[in-house]
Design a protein around this motif. Structure first.
Motif, PDB file in Angstrom:
ATOM      1  N   LEU A  12      91.369  38.280  68.670  1.00  0.00           N
ATOM      2  CA  LEU A  12      91.478  36.894  68.258  1.00  0.00           C
ATOM      3  C   LEU A  12      92.677  36.752  67.338  1.00  0.00           C
ATOM      4  O   LEU A  12      92.850  37.531  66.401  1.00  0.00           O
ATOM      5  N   THR A  13      93.513  35.777  67.644  1.00  0.00           N
ATOM      6  CA  THR A  13      94.605  35.419  66.748  1.00  0.00           C
ATOM      7  C   THR A  13      94.337  33.983  66.277  1.00  0.00           C
ATOM      8  O   THR A  13      93.297  33.410  66.606  1.00  0.00           O
ATOM      9  N   LYS A  14      95.265  33.421  65.554  1.00  0.00           N
ATOM     10  CA  LYS A  14      95.047  32.067  65.031  1.00  0.00           C
ATOM     11  C   LYS A  14      94.745  31.070  66.154  1.00  0.00           C
ATOM     12  O   LYS A  14      93.842  30.254  66.029  1.00  0.00           O
ATOM     13  N   ASP A  15      95.506  31.152  67.253  1.00  0.00           N
ATOM     14  CA  ASP A  15      95.383  30.146  68.314  1.00  0.00           C
ATOM     15  C   ASP A  15      94.883  30.680  69.651  1.00  0.00           C
ATOM     16  O   ASP A  15      94.727  29.899  70.592  1.00  0.00           O
ATOM     17  N   TRP A  16      94.659  31.993  69.759  1.00  0.00           N
ATOM     18  CA  TRP A  16      94.303  32.574  71.045  1.00  0.00           C
ATOM     19  C   TRP A  16      93.123  33.522  70.930  1.00  0.00           C
ATOM     20  O   TRP A  16      92.947  34.199  69.920  1.00  0.00           O
ATOM     21  N   LYS A  17      92.343  33.586  72.008  1.00  0.00           N
ATOM     22  CA  LYS A  17      91.227  34.522  72.090  1.00  0.00           C
ATOM     23  C   LYS A  17      91.241  35.160  73.475  1.00  0.00           C
ATOM     24  O   LYS A  17      91.319  34.459  74.488  1.00  0.00           O
ATOM     25  N   TYR A  18      91.173  36.480  73.482  1.00  0.00           N
ATOM     26  CA  TYR A  18      91.141  37.240  74.734  1.00  0.00           C
ATOM     27  C   TYR A  18      89.886  38.097  74.725  1.00  0.00           C
ATOM     28  O   TYR A  18      89.667  38.870  73.797  1.00  0.00           O
ATOM     29  N   ILE A  19      89.056  37.924  75.742  1.00  0.00           N
ATOM     30  CA  ILE A  19      87.816  38.673  75.871  1.00  0.00           C
ATOM     31  C   ILE A  19      87.861  39.433  77.186  1.00  0.00           C
ATOM     32  O   ILE A  19      88.260  38.881  78.221  1.00  0.00           O
ATOM     33  N   THR A  20      87.448  40.695  77.138  1.00  0.00           N
ATOM     34  CA  THR A  20      87.355  41.497  78.352  1.00  0.00           C
ATOM     35  C   THR A  20      85.927  41.990  78.510  1.00  0.00           C
ATOM     36  O   THR A  20      85.200  42.154  77.528  1.00  0.00           O
TER      37      THR A  20
END
Length: 117
Positions: A12-20
């Motif tokens: 998770l960053t300020k503006d993005w979320k990546y889930i695997t």
């Protein structure tokens, strides 16, 4: 920020979320052969829930149609409710977030996670 829940990992960053979602070899072999997994109250699923807590998995997957997607990317600024998985539509950002996840996973010794280690 790195996070982990059962078979899921993400960054998770300020503006993005990546889930695997990646399964262990034995679980992936079962998926590949078409074995169904027991869910909440005996419900059968093509994939196991992220965690062994069937009640939690049932409600999380019931309320989230993207729950079982193996790669999920969200622009939190434009889609704070995480309704649209844009992983395929944003290859550059997907690659950037994958690299962040790989960096995080390298801090955990001897804990393989799909193609990321």
């Amino acid at each position: 920020m790195f996070f982990e829940l059962g078979y899921a990992r993400g960054v998770l960053t300020k503006d993005w979320k990546y889930i695997t979602v990646r399964y262990t070899k034995d679980i992936q072999d079962k998926i590949n052969t078409g074995i169904e997994f027991s869910g909440w109250k005996g419900r059968k699923n093509a994939f196991p829930y992220y965690t062994r807590n069937g009640h939690l998995g049932h409600h999380a997957s019931k309320d989230n149609p993207l729950y079982f997607h193996s790669d999920q990317l969200f622009n939190l600024k434009e889609d704070p409710s995480e309704s649209f998985n844009i992983f395929e539509n944003e290859p550059n950002k997907s690659d950037t977030m994958k690299k962040l996840l790989i960096q995080s996973l390298k801090t955990f010794v001897n804990r393989p996670y799909g193609e990321f280690n």
